[in-house]
Scaffold this motif. Structure first.
Motif, short mmCIF file in Angstrom:
data_model
loop_
_atom_site.label_atom_id
_atom_site.label_comp_id
_atom_site.label_asym_id
_atom_site.label_seq_id
_atom_site.Cartn_x
_atom_site.Cartn_y
_atom_site.Cartn_z
N SER A 1 0.84 -1.28 0.19
CA SER A 1 -0.03 -0.07 -0.09
C SER A 1 0.80 1.31 0.03
N GLU A 2 0.17 2.41 -0.16
CA GLU A 2 0.85 3.76 -0.25
C GLU A 2 1.51 3.97 0.94
N GLU A 3 0.56 3.77 2.09
CA GLU A 3 1.01 4.16 3.36
C GLU A 3 2.24 3.25 3.81
N ALA A 4 2.13 1.87 3.44
CA ALA A 4 3.20 1.21 4.06
C ALA A 4 4.51 1.53 3.33
N ALA A 5 4.41 2.05 2.03
CA ALA A 5 5.61 2.54 1.31
C ALA A 5 6.17 3.65 2.14
N ARG A 6 5.31 4.38 2.25
CA ARG A 6 5.67 5.85 2.90
C ARG A 6 6.44 5.59 4.20
N ARG A 7 5.78 4.51 5.13
CA ARG A 7 6.22 4.19 6.44
C ARG A 7 7.94 3.92 6.25
N GLU A 8 7.94 2.68 5.36
CA GLU A 8 9.22 2.00 5.42
C GLU A 8 10.38 2.95 4.59
N GLY A 9 9.80 3.92 3.54
CA GLY A 9 10.79 4.78 2.85
C GLY A 9 11.08 5.89 3.82
#
Length: 210
Positions: A59-67
């Motif tokens: 998901s976008e949110e998961a990518a944002r958190r990891e990035g």
């Protein structure tokens, strides 16, 4: 005693500002406003440096958190020399298509996002420390003209998608046209109150030919 009280008061004030969305002292890339088209602002940015990472996620949110985690590690000292780099705004997120490697078929792709922190203007590429994490790279972002639609609230995937669609709809007529895929900019820490948040839907533009 007085210096300690002043220091504590300053910390409380800055914390309160972060909660309500005031970005005191946070550097942003410089830009020139070329035009305004309804709710849109047309900005010209000079070339600038960024630390970025490509994240495959569900998901976008998961990518944002990891990035964000990877890039925050870099600017907080996970680099050669353990140098600390001041946080800037905005944090950029753009969708990517990632080619998968064997044993998956070469034609297969996965959803991914590029997460980017812009570097303070005082740095040259040579002066920036080398990231410890090989997934973090330093990129030069070329000069570009961007259409920007600002909005408040929680920037979840659905909300961000609506604002990107609104951005493109606003560009359907007028002197500017989209020249790429839209992406997102986020300016505030996650604890900022939603009405005080600053988010922006962004897309590169060129003048519309008659």
């Amino acid at each position: 005693m007085l210096p300690r009280l002043l220091s504590a008061a300053t910390a409380l004030l800055l914390g309160a500002c972060s909660v309500i969305g005031v970005r005191s002292g946070t550097e942003e890339p410089r830009f020139e406003v070329l035009d305004r088209q309804g709710p849109l602002e047309i900005r010209r940015y000079a070339s600038r440096l960024a630390a970025e990472t490509l994240v495959a996620a569900d998901s976008e949110e998961a990518a944002r958190r990891e990035g964000f985690r990877r890039l925050a590690g870099y600017i907080f000292g996970a680099n050669r020399g353990q140098a600390r780099i001041a946080m800037t705004a905005p944090v950029a997120q753009a969708p990517e298509r990632i080619a998968m490697t064997a044993p998956v078929a070469a034609a297969a792709t996965a959803d991914g996002w590029t997460i980017r922190f812009y570097m303070p203007a005082r740095f040259t590429r040579e002066a920036l420390p080398i990231p410890d994490d090989p997934r973090v790279t330093i990129a030069e972002v070329p000069a570009e003209t961007l259409a920007v639609l600002r909005y408040a609230g929680l920037p979840g995937a659905a909300a961000a998608a609506r604002q990107r669609a609104a951005l493109l709809a606003a560009l359907a007529t007028g002197p500017w046209q989209a020249a790429g895929e839209p992406f997102d900019w986020f300016y505030d820490p996650p604890w900022t109150l939603p009405p005080a948040r600053r988010n922006e839907a962004v897309v590169a533009v060129t003048p519309r030919r008659p």
